[in-house]
Scaffold this motif. Structure first.
Motif, PDB file in Angstrom:
ATOM      1  N   GLY A   1       0.788  -1.215   0.000  1.00 58.50           N
ATOM      2  CA  GLY A   1       0.000   0.000   0.000  1.00 58.50           C
ATOM      3  C   GLY A   1       0.825   1.272   0.000  1.00 58.50           C
ATOM      4  N   ILE A   2       2.147   1.155   0.139  1.00 54.36           N
ATOM      5  CA  ILE A   2       3.018   2.324   0.159  1.00 54.36           C
ATOM      6  C   ILE A   2       3.926   2.280  -1.062  1.00 54.36           C
ATOM      7  N   GLU A   3       3.756   3.239  -1.941  1.00 48.18           N
ATOM      8  CA  GLU A   3       4.639   3.331  -3.101  1.00 48.18           C
ATOM      9  C   GLU A   3       5.611   4.467  -2.853  1.00 48.18           C
ATOM     10  N   THR A   4       6.880   4.134  -2.725  1.00 50.19           N
ATOM     11  CA  THR A   4       7.895   5.148  -2.460  1.00 50.19           C
ATOM     12  C   THR A   4       8.726   5.379  -3.707  1.00 50.19           C
ATOM     13  N   ARG A   5       9.211   6.587  -3.823  1.00 50.25           N
ATOM     14  CA  ARG A   5      10.155   6.860  -4.900  1.00 50.25           C
ATOM     15  C   ARG A   5      11.515   6.287  -4.517  1.00 50.25           C
ATOM     16  N   MET A   6      12.338   6.035  -5.515  1.00 52.18           N
ATOM     17  CA  MET A   6      13.682   5.564  -5.228  1.00 52.18           C
ATOM     18  C   MET A   6      14.509   6.717  -4.673  1.00 52.18           C
TER      19      MET A   6
ATOM     20  N   SER B   1      10.570   8.895   5.985  1.00 50.82           N
ATOM     21  CA  SER B   1       9.409   9.781   5.833  1.00 50.82           C
ATOM     22  C   SER B   1       8.452   9.250   4.777  1.00 50.82           C
ATOM     23  N   GLU B   2       8.998   8.700   3.681  1.00 54.80           N
ATOM     24  CA  GLU B   2       8.141   8.142   2.628  1.00 54.80           C
ATOM     25  C   GLU B   2       7.425   6.884   3.111  1.00 54.80           C
TER      26      GLU B   2
ATOM     27  N   ARG C   1       1.830   7.747   5.551  1.00 51.70           N
ATOM     28  CA  ARG C   1       0.388   7.615   5.812  1.00 51.70           C
ATOM     29  C   ARG C   1       0.033   7.834   7.280  1.00 51.70           C
ATOM     30  N   LEU C   2       1.050   8.072   8.105  1.00 48.87           N
ATOM     31  CA  LEU C   2       0.776   8.469   9.490  1.00 48.87           C
ATOM     32  C   LEU C   2       0.478   9.955   9.608  1.00 48.87           C
ATOM     33  N   GLY C   3       0.821  10.720   8.565  1.00 47.28           N
ATOM     34  CA  GLY C   3       0.676  12.172   8.656  1.00 47.28           C
ATOM     35  C   GLY C   3       1.887  12.740   9.370  1.00 47.28           C
TER      36      GLY C   3
ATOM     37  N   GLU D   1      -7.313   3.963   6.032  1.00 44.37           N
ATOM     38  CA  GLU D   1      -6.818   4.889   5.019  1.00 44.37           C
ATOM     39  C   GLU D   1      -5.646   5.709   5.553  1.00 44.37           C
ATOM     40  N   LYS D   2      -5.809   6.263   6.760  1.00 41.07           N
ATOM     41  CA  LYS D   2      -4.723   6.992   7.414  1.00 41.07           C
ATOM     42  C   LYS D   2      -4.230   6.158   8.580  1.00 41.07           C
ATOM     43  N   TRP D   3      -2.960   5.796   8.517  1.00 38.42           N
ATOM     44  CA  TRP D   3      -2.405   4.957   9.571  1.00 38.42           C
ATOM     45  C   TRP D   3      -2.547   5.620  10.938  1.00 38.42           C
ATOM     46  N   GLN D   4      -2.586   4.774  11.949  1.00 36.28           N
ATOM     47  CA  GLN D   4      -2.703   5.273  13.321  1.00 36.28           C
ATOM     48  C   GLN D   4      -1.577   4.696  14.165  1.00 36.28           C
ATOM     49  N   LEU D   5      -1.042   5.534  15.057  1.00 38.59           N
ATOM     50  CA  LEU D   5       0.026   5.119  15.953  1.00 38.59           C
ATOM     51  C   LEU D   5      -0.566   4.819  17.327  1.00 38.59           C
ATOM     52  N   VAL D   6      -0.123   3.736  17.933  1.00 38.78           N
ATOM     53  CA  VAL D   6      -0.547   3.377  19.290  1.00 38.78           C
ATOM     54  C   VAL D   6       0.642   3.637  20.211  1.00 38.78           C
ATOM     55  N   PRO D   7       0.682   4.835  20.841  1.00 37.79           N
ATOM     56  CA  PRO D   7       1.881   5.260  21.583  1.00 37.79           C
ATOM     57  C   PRO D   7       2.330   4.281  22.660  1.00 37.79           C
TER      58      PRO D   7
END
Length: 854
Positions: free
Chosen positions: A212-217, A456-457, A461-463, A502-508
């Protein structure tokens, strides 16, 4: 309340957010038809077309959701998701275009109306399915609008796909990149591609990463440019004193980014307007001991030979595909090449006269393989690109071939791109040899700046990315992209990152409790620990089979394991391969996501479990030997050895050694003999003789005289232990031939005479004939022509008595030389004519050339 709760759950289930592939198709020319045809004819044409297109959608596992006048909307993956949904949609779109051509001809024939056609657009992304009016066929979202724009901007008779879809089908279709398109609701124009057809053989390119994550090289732009320059050089004018064939080797440790760099280059090259022939090959850990293993893989990829193909099917594919490149008079070249790479052409009449000459088979096989590249490139002036992965595991025979290829095809426009770890240069420090246009690219770990960019890439999706998470991902991974990706996947597995939204979530709280392993192995082990028991057991059993494995082999170990494969694919621990053409019904190949993951998984097994699974795998490969001949001899032996079955392992290692010797595969022979001798009982004299005899044939062609003499001494000891005159004679003959090669002709002549003392038995007639030939040759080199001639004549009689045409031709050549050196040119010419006739009758090209040059 329960009833209301049930209704609410049902309504919630009726609406789903899901990734699908959307296809729009529109009939072009319906307005013209409306002006020129009556309503009934229009209805017949439009309805018939939509019915035909709907059938195509269903046959490609899609579903038509909506019809609107002269267009339709179909979706792939709505009811049940499949990895190849985007591919199925594109294939359906191409089938639409093919069907529309037929319909257009019928419309023109029956209604005298030109201009009928369709446009097709495809896009992949998340949509909302269900709900509202016509809930069953409802679909909403920007993904649908983008698909519509793809269709609206496609030329008549063409299929346009979005970049999102292209990312899922790279390498499968011939495409050309188009100018970006504006889409209402999106801030930036989107890239798209026209699809022109299906490539001759689908080869799915998959980049490693996070689903689900397409990163540039990142951080490899200069290296990519160097590969691109190598590609452009294929089409430039020849530079004086500069080879047209070139090689670029990319060198890096595991996980540093070789695969991603290659992935980007292939995607770039695929969209180029220039034509080129593509060949691909990949070495695996077991390839090192397979005779011509990488060369075989190169041919198998190009010729679509699947692992599951029978030997007969594999031979047919070789003949049918390569035959057009050769004249009918050159048929022997194809058979010899096939035999060299293990397809067993021993029954071919073209090999009858050379089966015992393994060095000739190797030389002529190399020539035939090089001719394939040369004739393809020169027939239409289209260059060849050969892409090779994991060269550190390539067998030395194939590396020899690649050096030969660069040498003899130096004037052919050809680019070889090889990916390897540094260990290749430990055994081949000058790789590739003899090429003035060779270049080496060394990839280093990502620096701090690039590591932060990649993190970062990967986490975009975490924002807002917490500083602690950023430092966790970059601080302990040493600039290794694969390490970074696996660490993030571990955090997802642990529940510290929720990624199924859709937007990832972090569980601190979970993040703060996460202990980051201090090595990549630790990260991978943590991922294994997070698997369910059946999933982990499946992965462990697969690791015993190998880095690549077949689901049928896995099922042979445990049928229930096959059910866990989809979950392991979803977790990105294994990668499915394309189903093979003409393969076993239902069979599919898979590979581990990375070689390091395979190694870690294998090491997680207890010793007694490893042995048990190796035995089960050995039994499966043993059964494959019956259908694929020599293909799996070494693999079967290896698994029996690891399973603790020394006797069966020795048996298959011996067969593998003899097969390798017959194809002059030097390193494979030495490896298999060494393995077998280490396992063989010291008093199993017959088997040890077979093994030493196989190794002696190879060492006789090498420079290590000491090792060769040691084998000859060991063979002499065995002959005495068995008390066999035939073996004494055979061992002495090998020694006499070695002495001849070393130029010690008096000792060679004396040893040859000793051979004849042990060849009184009729079964040793062929050995006696060969001994006469060696003795006569030694006497001739010593200048003793009068003694040499009757010895050679006696040998010729014995050779004809034994029916050994190869020895007969050698003796005729010897007699011709003796006659010439004695001044009897007419007799020499007569011997040469007989010699030439035999070489032509047996297909022995090497000796035929020798006969013509005398």
């Amino acid at each position: 309340l329960d009833a209301l709760r049930f209704e609410g759950l049902a309504a919630e289930d009726a609406q789903r957010l899901k990734q699908v592939t959307v296809l729009f198709a529109d009939i072009v020319g319906s307005t013209v038809m409306a002006r020129q045809l009556d309503a009934e004819d229009i209805h017949t044409i439009i309805d018939g077309t939509l019915t035909s297109l709907s059938n195509i959608v269903e046959s490609h596992y899609g579903r038509v959701l909506q019809y609107a006048g002269d267009s339709l909307l179909a979706v792939f993956g709505a009811d049940e998701s499949h990895e190849d949904d985007p591919e199925n949609a594109v294939r359906a779109g191409l089938a639409f275009l093919k069907a529309s051509q037929k319909i257009a001809r019928e419309v023109e024939q029956h209604h005298r109306l030109e201009g009928f056609g369709i446009r097709v657009g495809v896009n992949t992304g998340r949509v909302l399915l269900g709900g509202g009016v016509d809930a069953e066929n409802s679909i909403r979202g920007i993904t649908v609008h983008v698909a519509a724009r793809m269709e609206q901007n496609a030329p008549t008779g063409c299929l346009r796909i979005s970049h999102n879809t292209y990312c899922h089908v790279r390498g499968i279709f011939d495409v050309s990149e188009q100018a970006p398109i504006d889409v209402k609701g999106l801030a930036e124009p989107i890239n798209s591609y026209l699809v022109h057809g299906i490539k001759p053989r689908a080869f799915r390119n998959r980049s490693r990463g996070i689903d689900g994550i397409e990163t540039r090289m990142i951080g490899r732009e200069a290296e990519l440019k160097q590969l691109q320059q190598g590609f452009h050089a294929l089409y430039e004018h020849k530079v004086p004193h500069h080879d047209a064939a070139s090689a670029i080797t990319v060198v890096a440790n595991a996980g540093i980014g070789k695969s991603r760099l290659l992935y980007e280059f292939e995607n770039w090259a695929e969209t180029r307007p220039e034509s080129y022939y593509i060949f691909k090959g990949r070495a695996r850990p077991q390839t090192r001991q397979q005779p011509y293993g990488l060369l075989r893989d190169i041919l198998a990829w190009r010729l679509q030979i699947a692992e599951s193909d029978s030997a007969e099917v594999a031979r047919d594919k070789l003949l049918q595909t390569i035959a057009p490149l050769f004249d009918q008079s050159e048929a022997a070249q194809i058979d010899i090449l096939g035999h060299l790479v293990g397809l067993d052409f021993s029954a071919s009449p073209h090999l009858h006269g050379v089966l015992d000459d393994s060095e000739q088979i190797r030389n002529r096989g190399f020539h035939a393989a090089a001719q394939i590249f040369q004739r393809l490139a020169q027939s239409k002036h289209i260059p060849c690109v050969l892409i090779l992965d994991d060269l550190q595991w390539a067998d030395d025979d194939s590396l020899d071939f690649l050096n030969y290829l660069l040498d003899v095809n130096r004037d052919v426009a050809m680019l070889i791109i090889g990916m390897t770890r540094p260990e290749l240069y430990e055994r081949r420090p000058d790789w590739p040899a003899r090429n003035s246009s060779a270049a080496r690219i060394d990839l280093q770990s990502l620096g701090s700046t690039h590591s932060h960019e990649l993190a970062s890439e990967l986490l975009n999706r975490l924002g807002d990315i917490p500083v602690t998470l950023h430092q966790m991902v970059t601080g302990s991974t040493d600039g290794n992209p694969f390490y970074m990706e696996e660490l993030i996947k571990m955090l997802i597995d642990d529940g510290a990152i929720i990624s199924n939204v859709e937007k990832w979530q972090l569980v601190p709280e979970k993040l703060s409790n996460t202990r980051v392993p201090d090595s990549l192995t630790g990260v991978l082990q943590a991922r294994l620990d997070n698997l369910s028991v059946p999933e982990r057991a499946t992965l462990q059993r697969a690791s015993v089979i190998g880095f690549e494995f077949c689901d049928l082999a896995l099922a042979a170990l445990d049928k229930s394991c096959v059910e866990c494969l989809p979950a392991l694919i979803q977790r990105e621990l294994i990668v499915p391969h394309e189903n093979a053409v003409n393969g076993i019904q239902g069979a599919r190949n898979y590979s581990f996501h990375h070689h390091i993951l395979h190694k870690v998984t294998y090491k997680s097994l207890l010793k007694h479990d490893r042995q048990r699974f190796h035995l089960g795998t050995a039994a499966w490969f043993e059964n494959r030997v019956k259908t694929r001949g020599s293909d799996n001899l070494g693999t079967t032996a290896y698994h029996y050895q690891r399973g603790g079955e020394a006797k069966r392992a020795t048996h298959y290692y011996a067969l593998a050694a003899e097969d390798a010797t017959s194809r002059h595969s030097r390193d494979a022979t030495l490896h298999y003999v060494q393995q077998a001798l280490a396992l063989c009982d010291s008093d199993d004299h017959n088997l040890r003789w077979r093994l030493l005899s196989a190794r002696e044939k190879i060492r006789a062609t090498q420079d290590d005289r000491q090792a060769h003499d040691a084998d000859l001494d060991a063979m002499a000891i065995i002959a005495e232990a068995i008390d066999s005159d035939n073996l004494r004679a055979e061992g002495l003959l090998c020694r006499a031939m070695a002495l001849c090669s070393a130029g010690n002709y008096p000792a060679a002549e004396e040893t040859s005479r000793s051979v004849l003392l042990f060849t009184q038995d009729s079964s040793a007639t062929a050995i006696a004939a060969r001994a006469c030939g060696t003795q006569a040759f030694a006497l001739r080199r010593m200048g003793n022509f009068s003694t040499a001639k009757p010895v050679a004549e006696n040998g010729l009689r014995l050779a004809r008595e034994a029916g050994d045409r190869a020895v007969e031709s050698e003796l005729l050549s010897n007699l011709s030389g003796l006659a010439s050196e004695s001044g009897n040119l007419l007799e020499s010419f007569q011997f040469d004519l007989e010699y030439l006739a035999i070489t032509r009758a047996t297909g022995d090209k090497a000796r035929e050339v020798n006969a013509l040059n005398t």
